[in-house]
Design an enzyme around this catalytic site. Sequence first.
Site, PDB file in Angstrom:
ATOM      1  N   ASP A  51       0.820  -1.209   0.000  1.00  0.00           N
ATOM      2  CA  ASP A  51       0.000   0.000   0.000  1.00  0.00           C
ATOM      3  C   ASP A  51       0.854   1.259   0.000  1.00  0.00           C
ATOM      4  O   ASP A  51       1.857   1.350   0.715  1.00  0.00           O
ATOM      5  CB  ASP A  51      -0.906  -0.017   1.234  1.00  0.00           C
ATOM      6  CG  ASP A  51      -1.818   1.190   1.310  1.00  0.00           C
ATOM      7  OD1 ASP A  51      -2.646   1.353   0.401  1.00  0.00           O
ATOM      8  OD2 ASP A  51      -1.695   1.970   2.276  1.00  0.00           O
ATOM      9  N   GLU A  98       0.919  -0.690  -5.230  1.00  0.00           N
ATOM     10  CA  GLU A  98      -0.181   0.248  -5.386  1.00  0.00           C
ATOM     11  C   GLU A  98       0.436   1.640  -5.459  1.00  0.00           C
ATOM     12  O   GLU A  98       0.809   2.226  -4.446  1.00  0.00           O
ATOM     13  CB  GLU A  98      -1.152   0.145  -4.195  1.00  0.00           C
ATOM     14  CG  GLU A  98      -2.421   0.983  -4.367  1.00  0.00           C
ATOM     15  CD  GLU A  98      -2.416   2.259  -3.523  1.00  0.00           C
ATOM     16  OE1 GLU A  98      -3.351   3.062  -3.682  1.00  0.00           O
ATOM     17  OE2 GLU A  98      -1.486   2.462  -2.729  1.00  0.00           O
TER      18      GLU A  98
END
Length: 629
Positions: free
Chosen positions: A282, A324
């Site tokens: 993330d 991401e």
Amino acid sequence: MTALSTPNADRTAALEAAEAAGRVDEAFLARFDVQFARLHALFTQLYGDRPDGNEQLAATVAAASASWNARPLDLKVRDGQRAADPEWFQSERMLGGVCYVDRYAGNLAGIRDQIPYFRELGLTYLHLMPLFDAPDGDNDGGYAVSSYRRVNPSLGTMAQLAELAAELRLAGISLVLDFIFNHTSSEHEWAQKAVAGDAEYEDFYLIFPDRQMPDAYERTTREIFPDDHPGSFVQLADGRWIWSTFYHYQWDLNYANPAVFRAMAGEMLFLANQGVEVLRMDAVAFIWKRLGTACESLPEAHLLLQAFNAVLAMAAPGMIFKSEAIVHPDEVVSYISPDECELSYNPLQMALTWEALATRDGRMLQQALDRRHALPAGTAWVNYVRSHDDIGWTFADEDAAELGIDGYRHRQFLNRFYTGRHEGSFARGVAFQENPATGDARVAGTTASLAGIEAQDAGGEDRIVLTHALALSTGGVPLLYLGDEVAQLNDYSYADDPVRRGDSRWVHRGNRPRDRYAQRDDPSTPAGRVYRRMTKLISVRQSTPEFAGNELIPFHTPHPSVVGYQRPGAASRVLVLANVGDTEVSIDPLTLSGFERAAFDLVHTSDVDLDDGLALPPHGFVWLRVTPV
């Protein structure tokens, strides 16, 4: 404490630390011999000037060895399978699904009950949105993690998660989880110790006594969530300031401290041993800070990811990373390699698919497929139509300018179009983080609501199928947000929830639409028609070897509304042509003259004579098996 020295000396220290932590078996030692020089070089670049560099490197290796010793036997067997087939994720059979545990199934037991449906759909990869322990109330949809080793009690237990992972493996489905490693919740044990004045944990975060350093950093950083707080810092109760890139309760970790790397590597390896096969890394662009920069996509961010990759290769070699990075396209691709993140979201293709539908012009999407699709060997895109997050218009302004498009104005148009504010728009999205002063915003909404189903537009169903036909055929891993296959609509009830109403992304995070799933075999309903067409496409993809891998060869037509490309196979190719426009397009025989006249329509299982040309209806597409002349 000692600083890093020569690789041989530090290797000895690392092995001694590993042996002190338990047995070092031959399998781990073999991988250690392959990976240590790489990890040492990365630590030297990151932490060469730290007096505790050697100590933390040795402790990281010791944690990796102990984790390997504790790794369940069935996961070690899976490691061997992945080693024998390192590009397993390149298969044409790959199909991902993503959902929130609570919204889709209530809890982990409910997800287990859905495994037969997942098999019916054809899933081989299941991404469960953040399910870790998090603060009650507002927690950014679970992205504020209070513990990486506890499941949110409302969803189940870590033991249940490991059992679910094992059942998914037996069903041929790999478990995917988020690794939220840029920040922790303000309620995490480390954060609480930092606030309490524990010197060890104060250095886990970036905390300053006054505004001098925060002001200096904020001269070059940008505000991510201006509705929540200005700048990059929030003030603690004692008057100090702590770095908080995202929401005020998400505190950024200080990776300039090697103890943070060692600690987070331990959390990563714990998750690996629960049976997770893919970790979604993330917010990768934000993990390193340096004064005088934007603190995004710095070189050290890549070094950190590569170091995590090396640790993983020692202790859980069957697991891979997915990045991401919702940033400039040139930066997105920089995170992708076998030594960093083997998978990556493809935000550019997602955004430009929606751009093409709004403009009825496929040129920007075609340009991206032509120039920005290629990836290093051993890696792949994750192609998606929409996610749990918003749609940001991440195309490069310089790419748009080549087509005579002003990037800033075009983004404003797209925001108006997809929030239904543009005359004639078929979309019913909701603005997210809208700034009235600048017109900046992102867009939230389910695929069905954005594509026109909610507005009862005649082209809505075709647009849903078309967007997924692109994601299923461009290469890599197609990812389906569960519910989209039955045309789930926006859920506006979030506006009545005092916790969620400030985050419009909850409009597309509705509960599992049971009524629509109940209709999936009823062709008289939108849910039934979309489901039938989607499952047909999935079945065709999974039986088409040309759709394996990531290689794509552009194919141009004279029509701006038509996007074209070829997927090469051993003896033949699949030609994909997609019409994003509202009117029928005829592809003349000359445009198709580079192929033998005999082609085969994979979706409709019929022969096609290319000497007759092709007619593409509005929002129509073809997958044709062709033979180059």
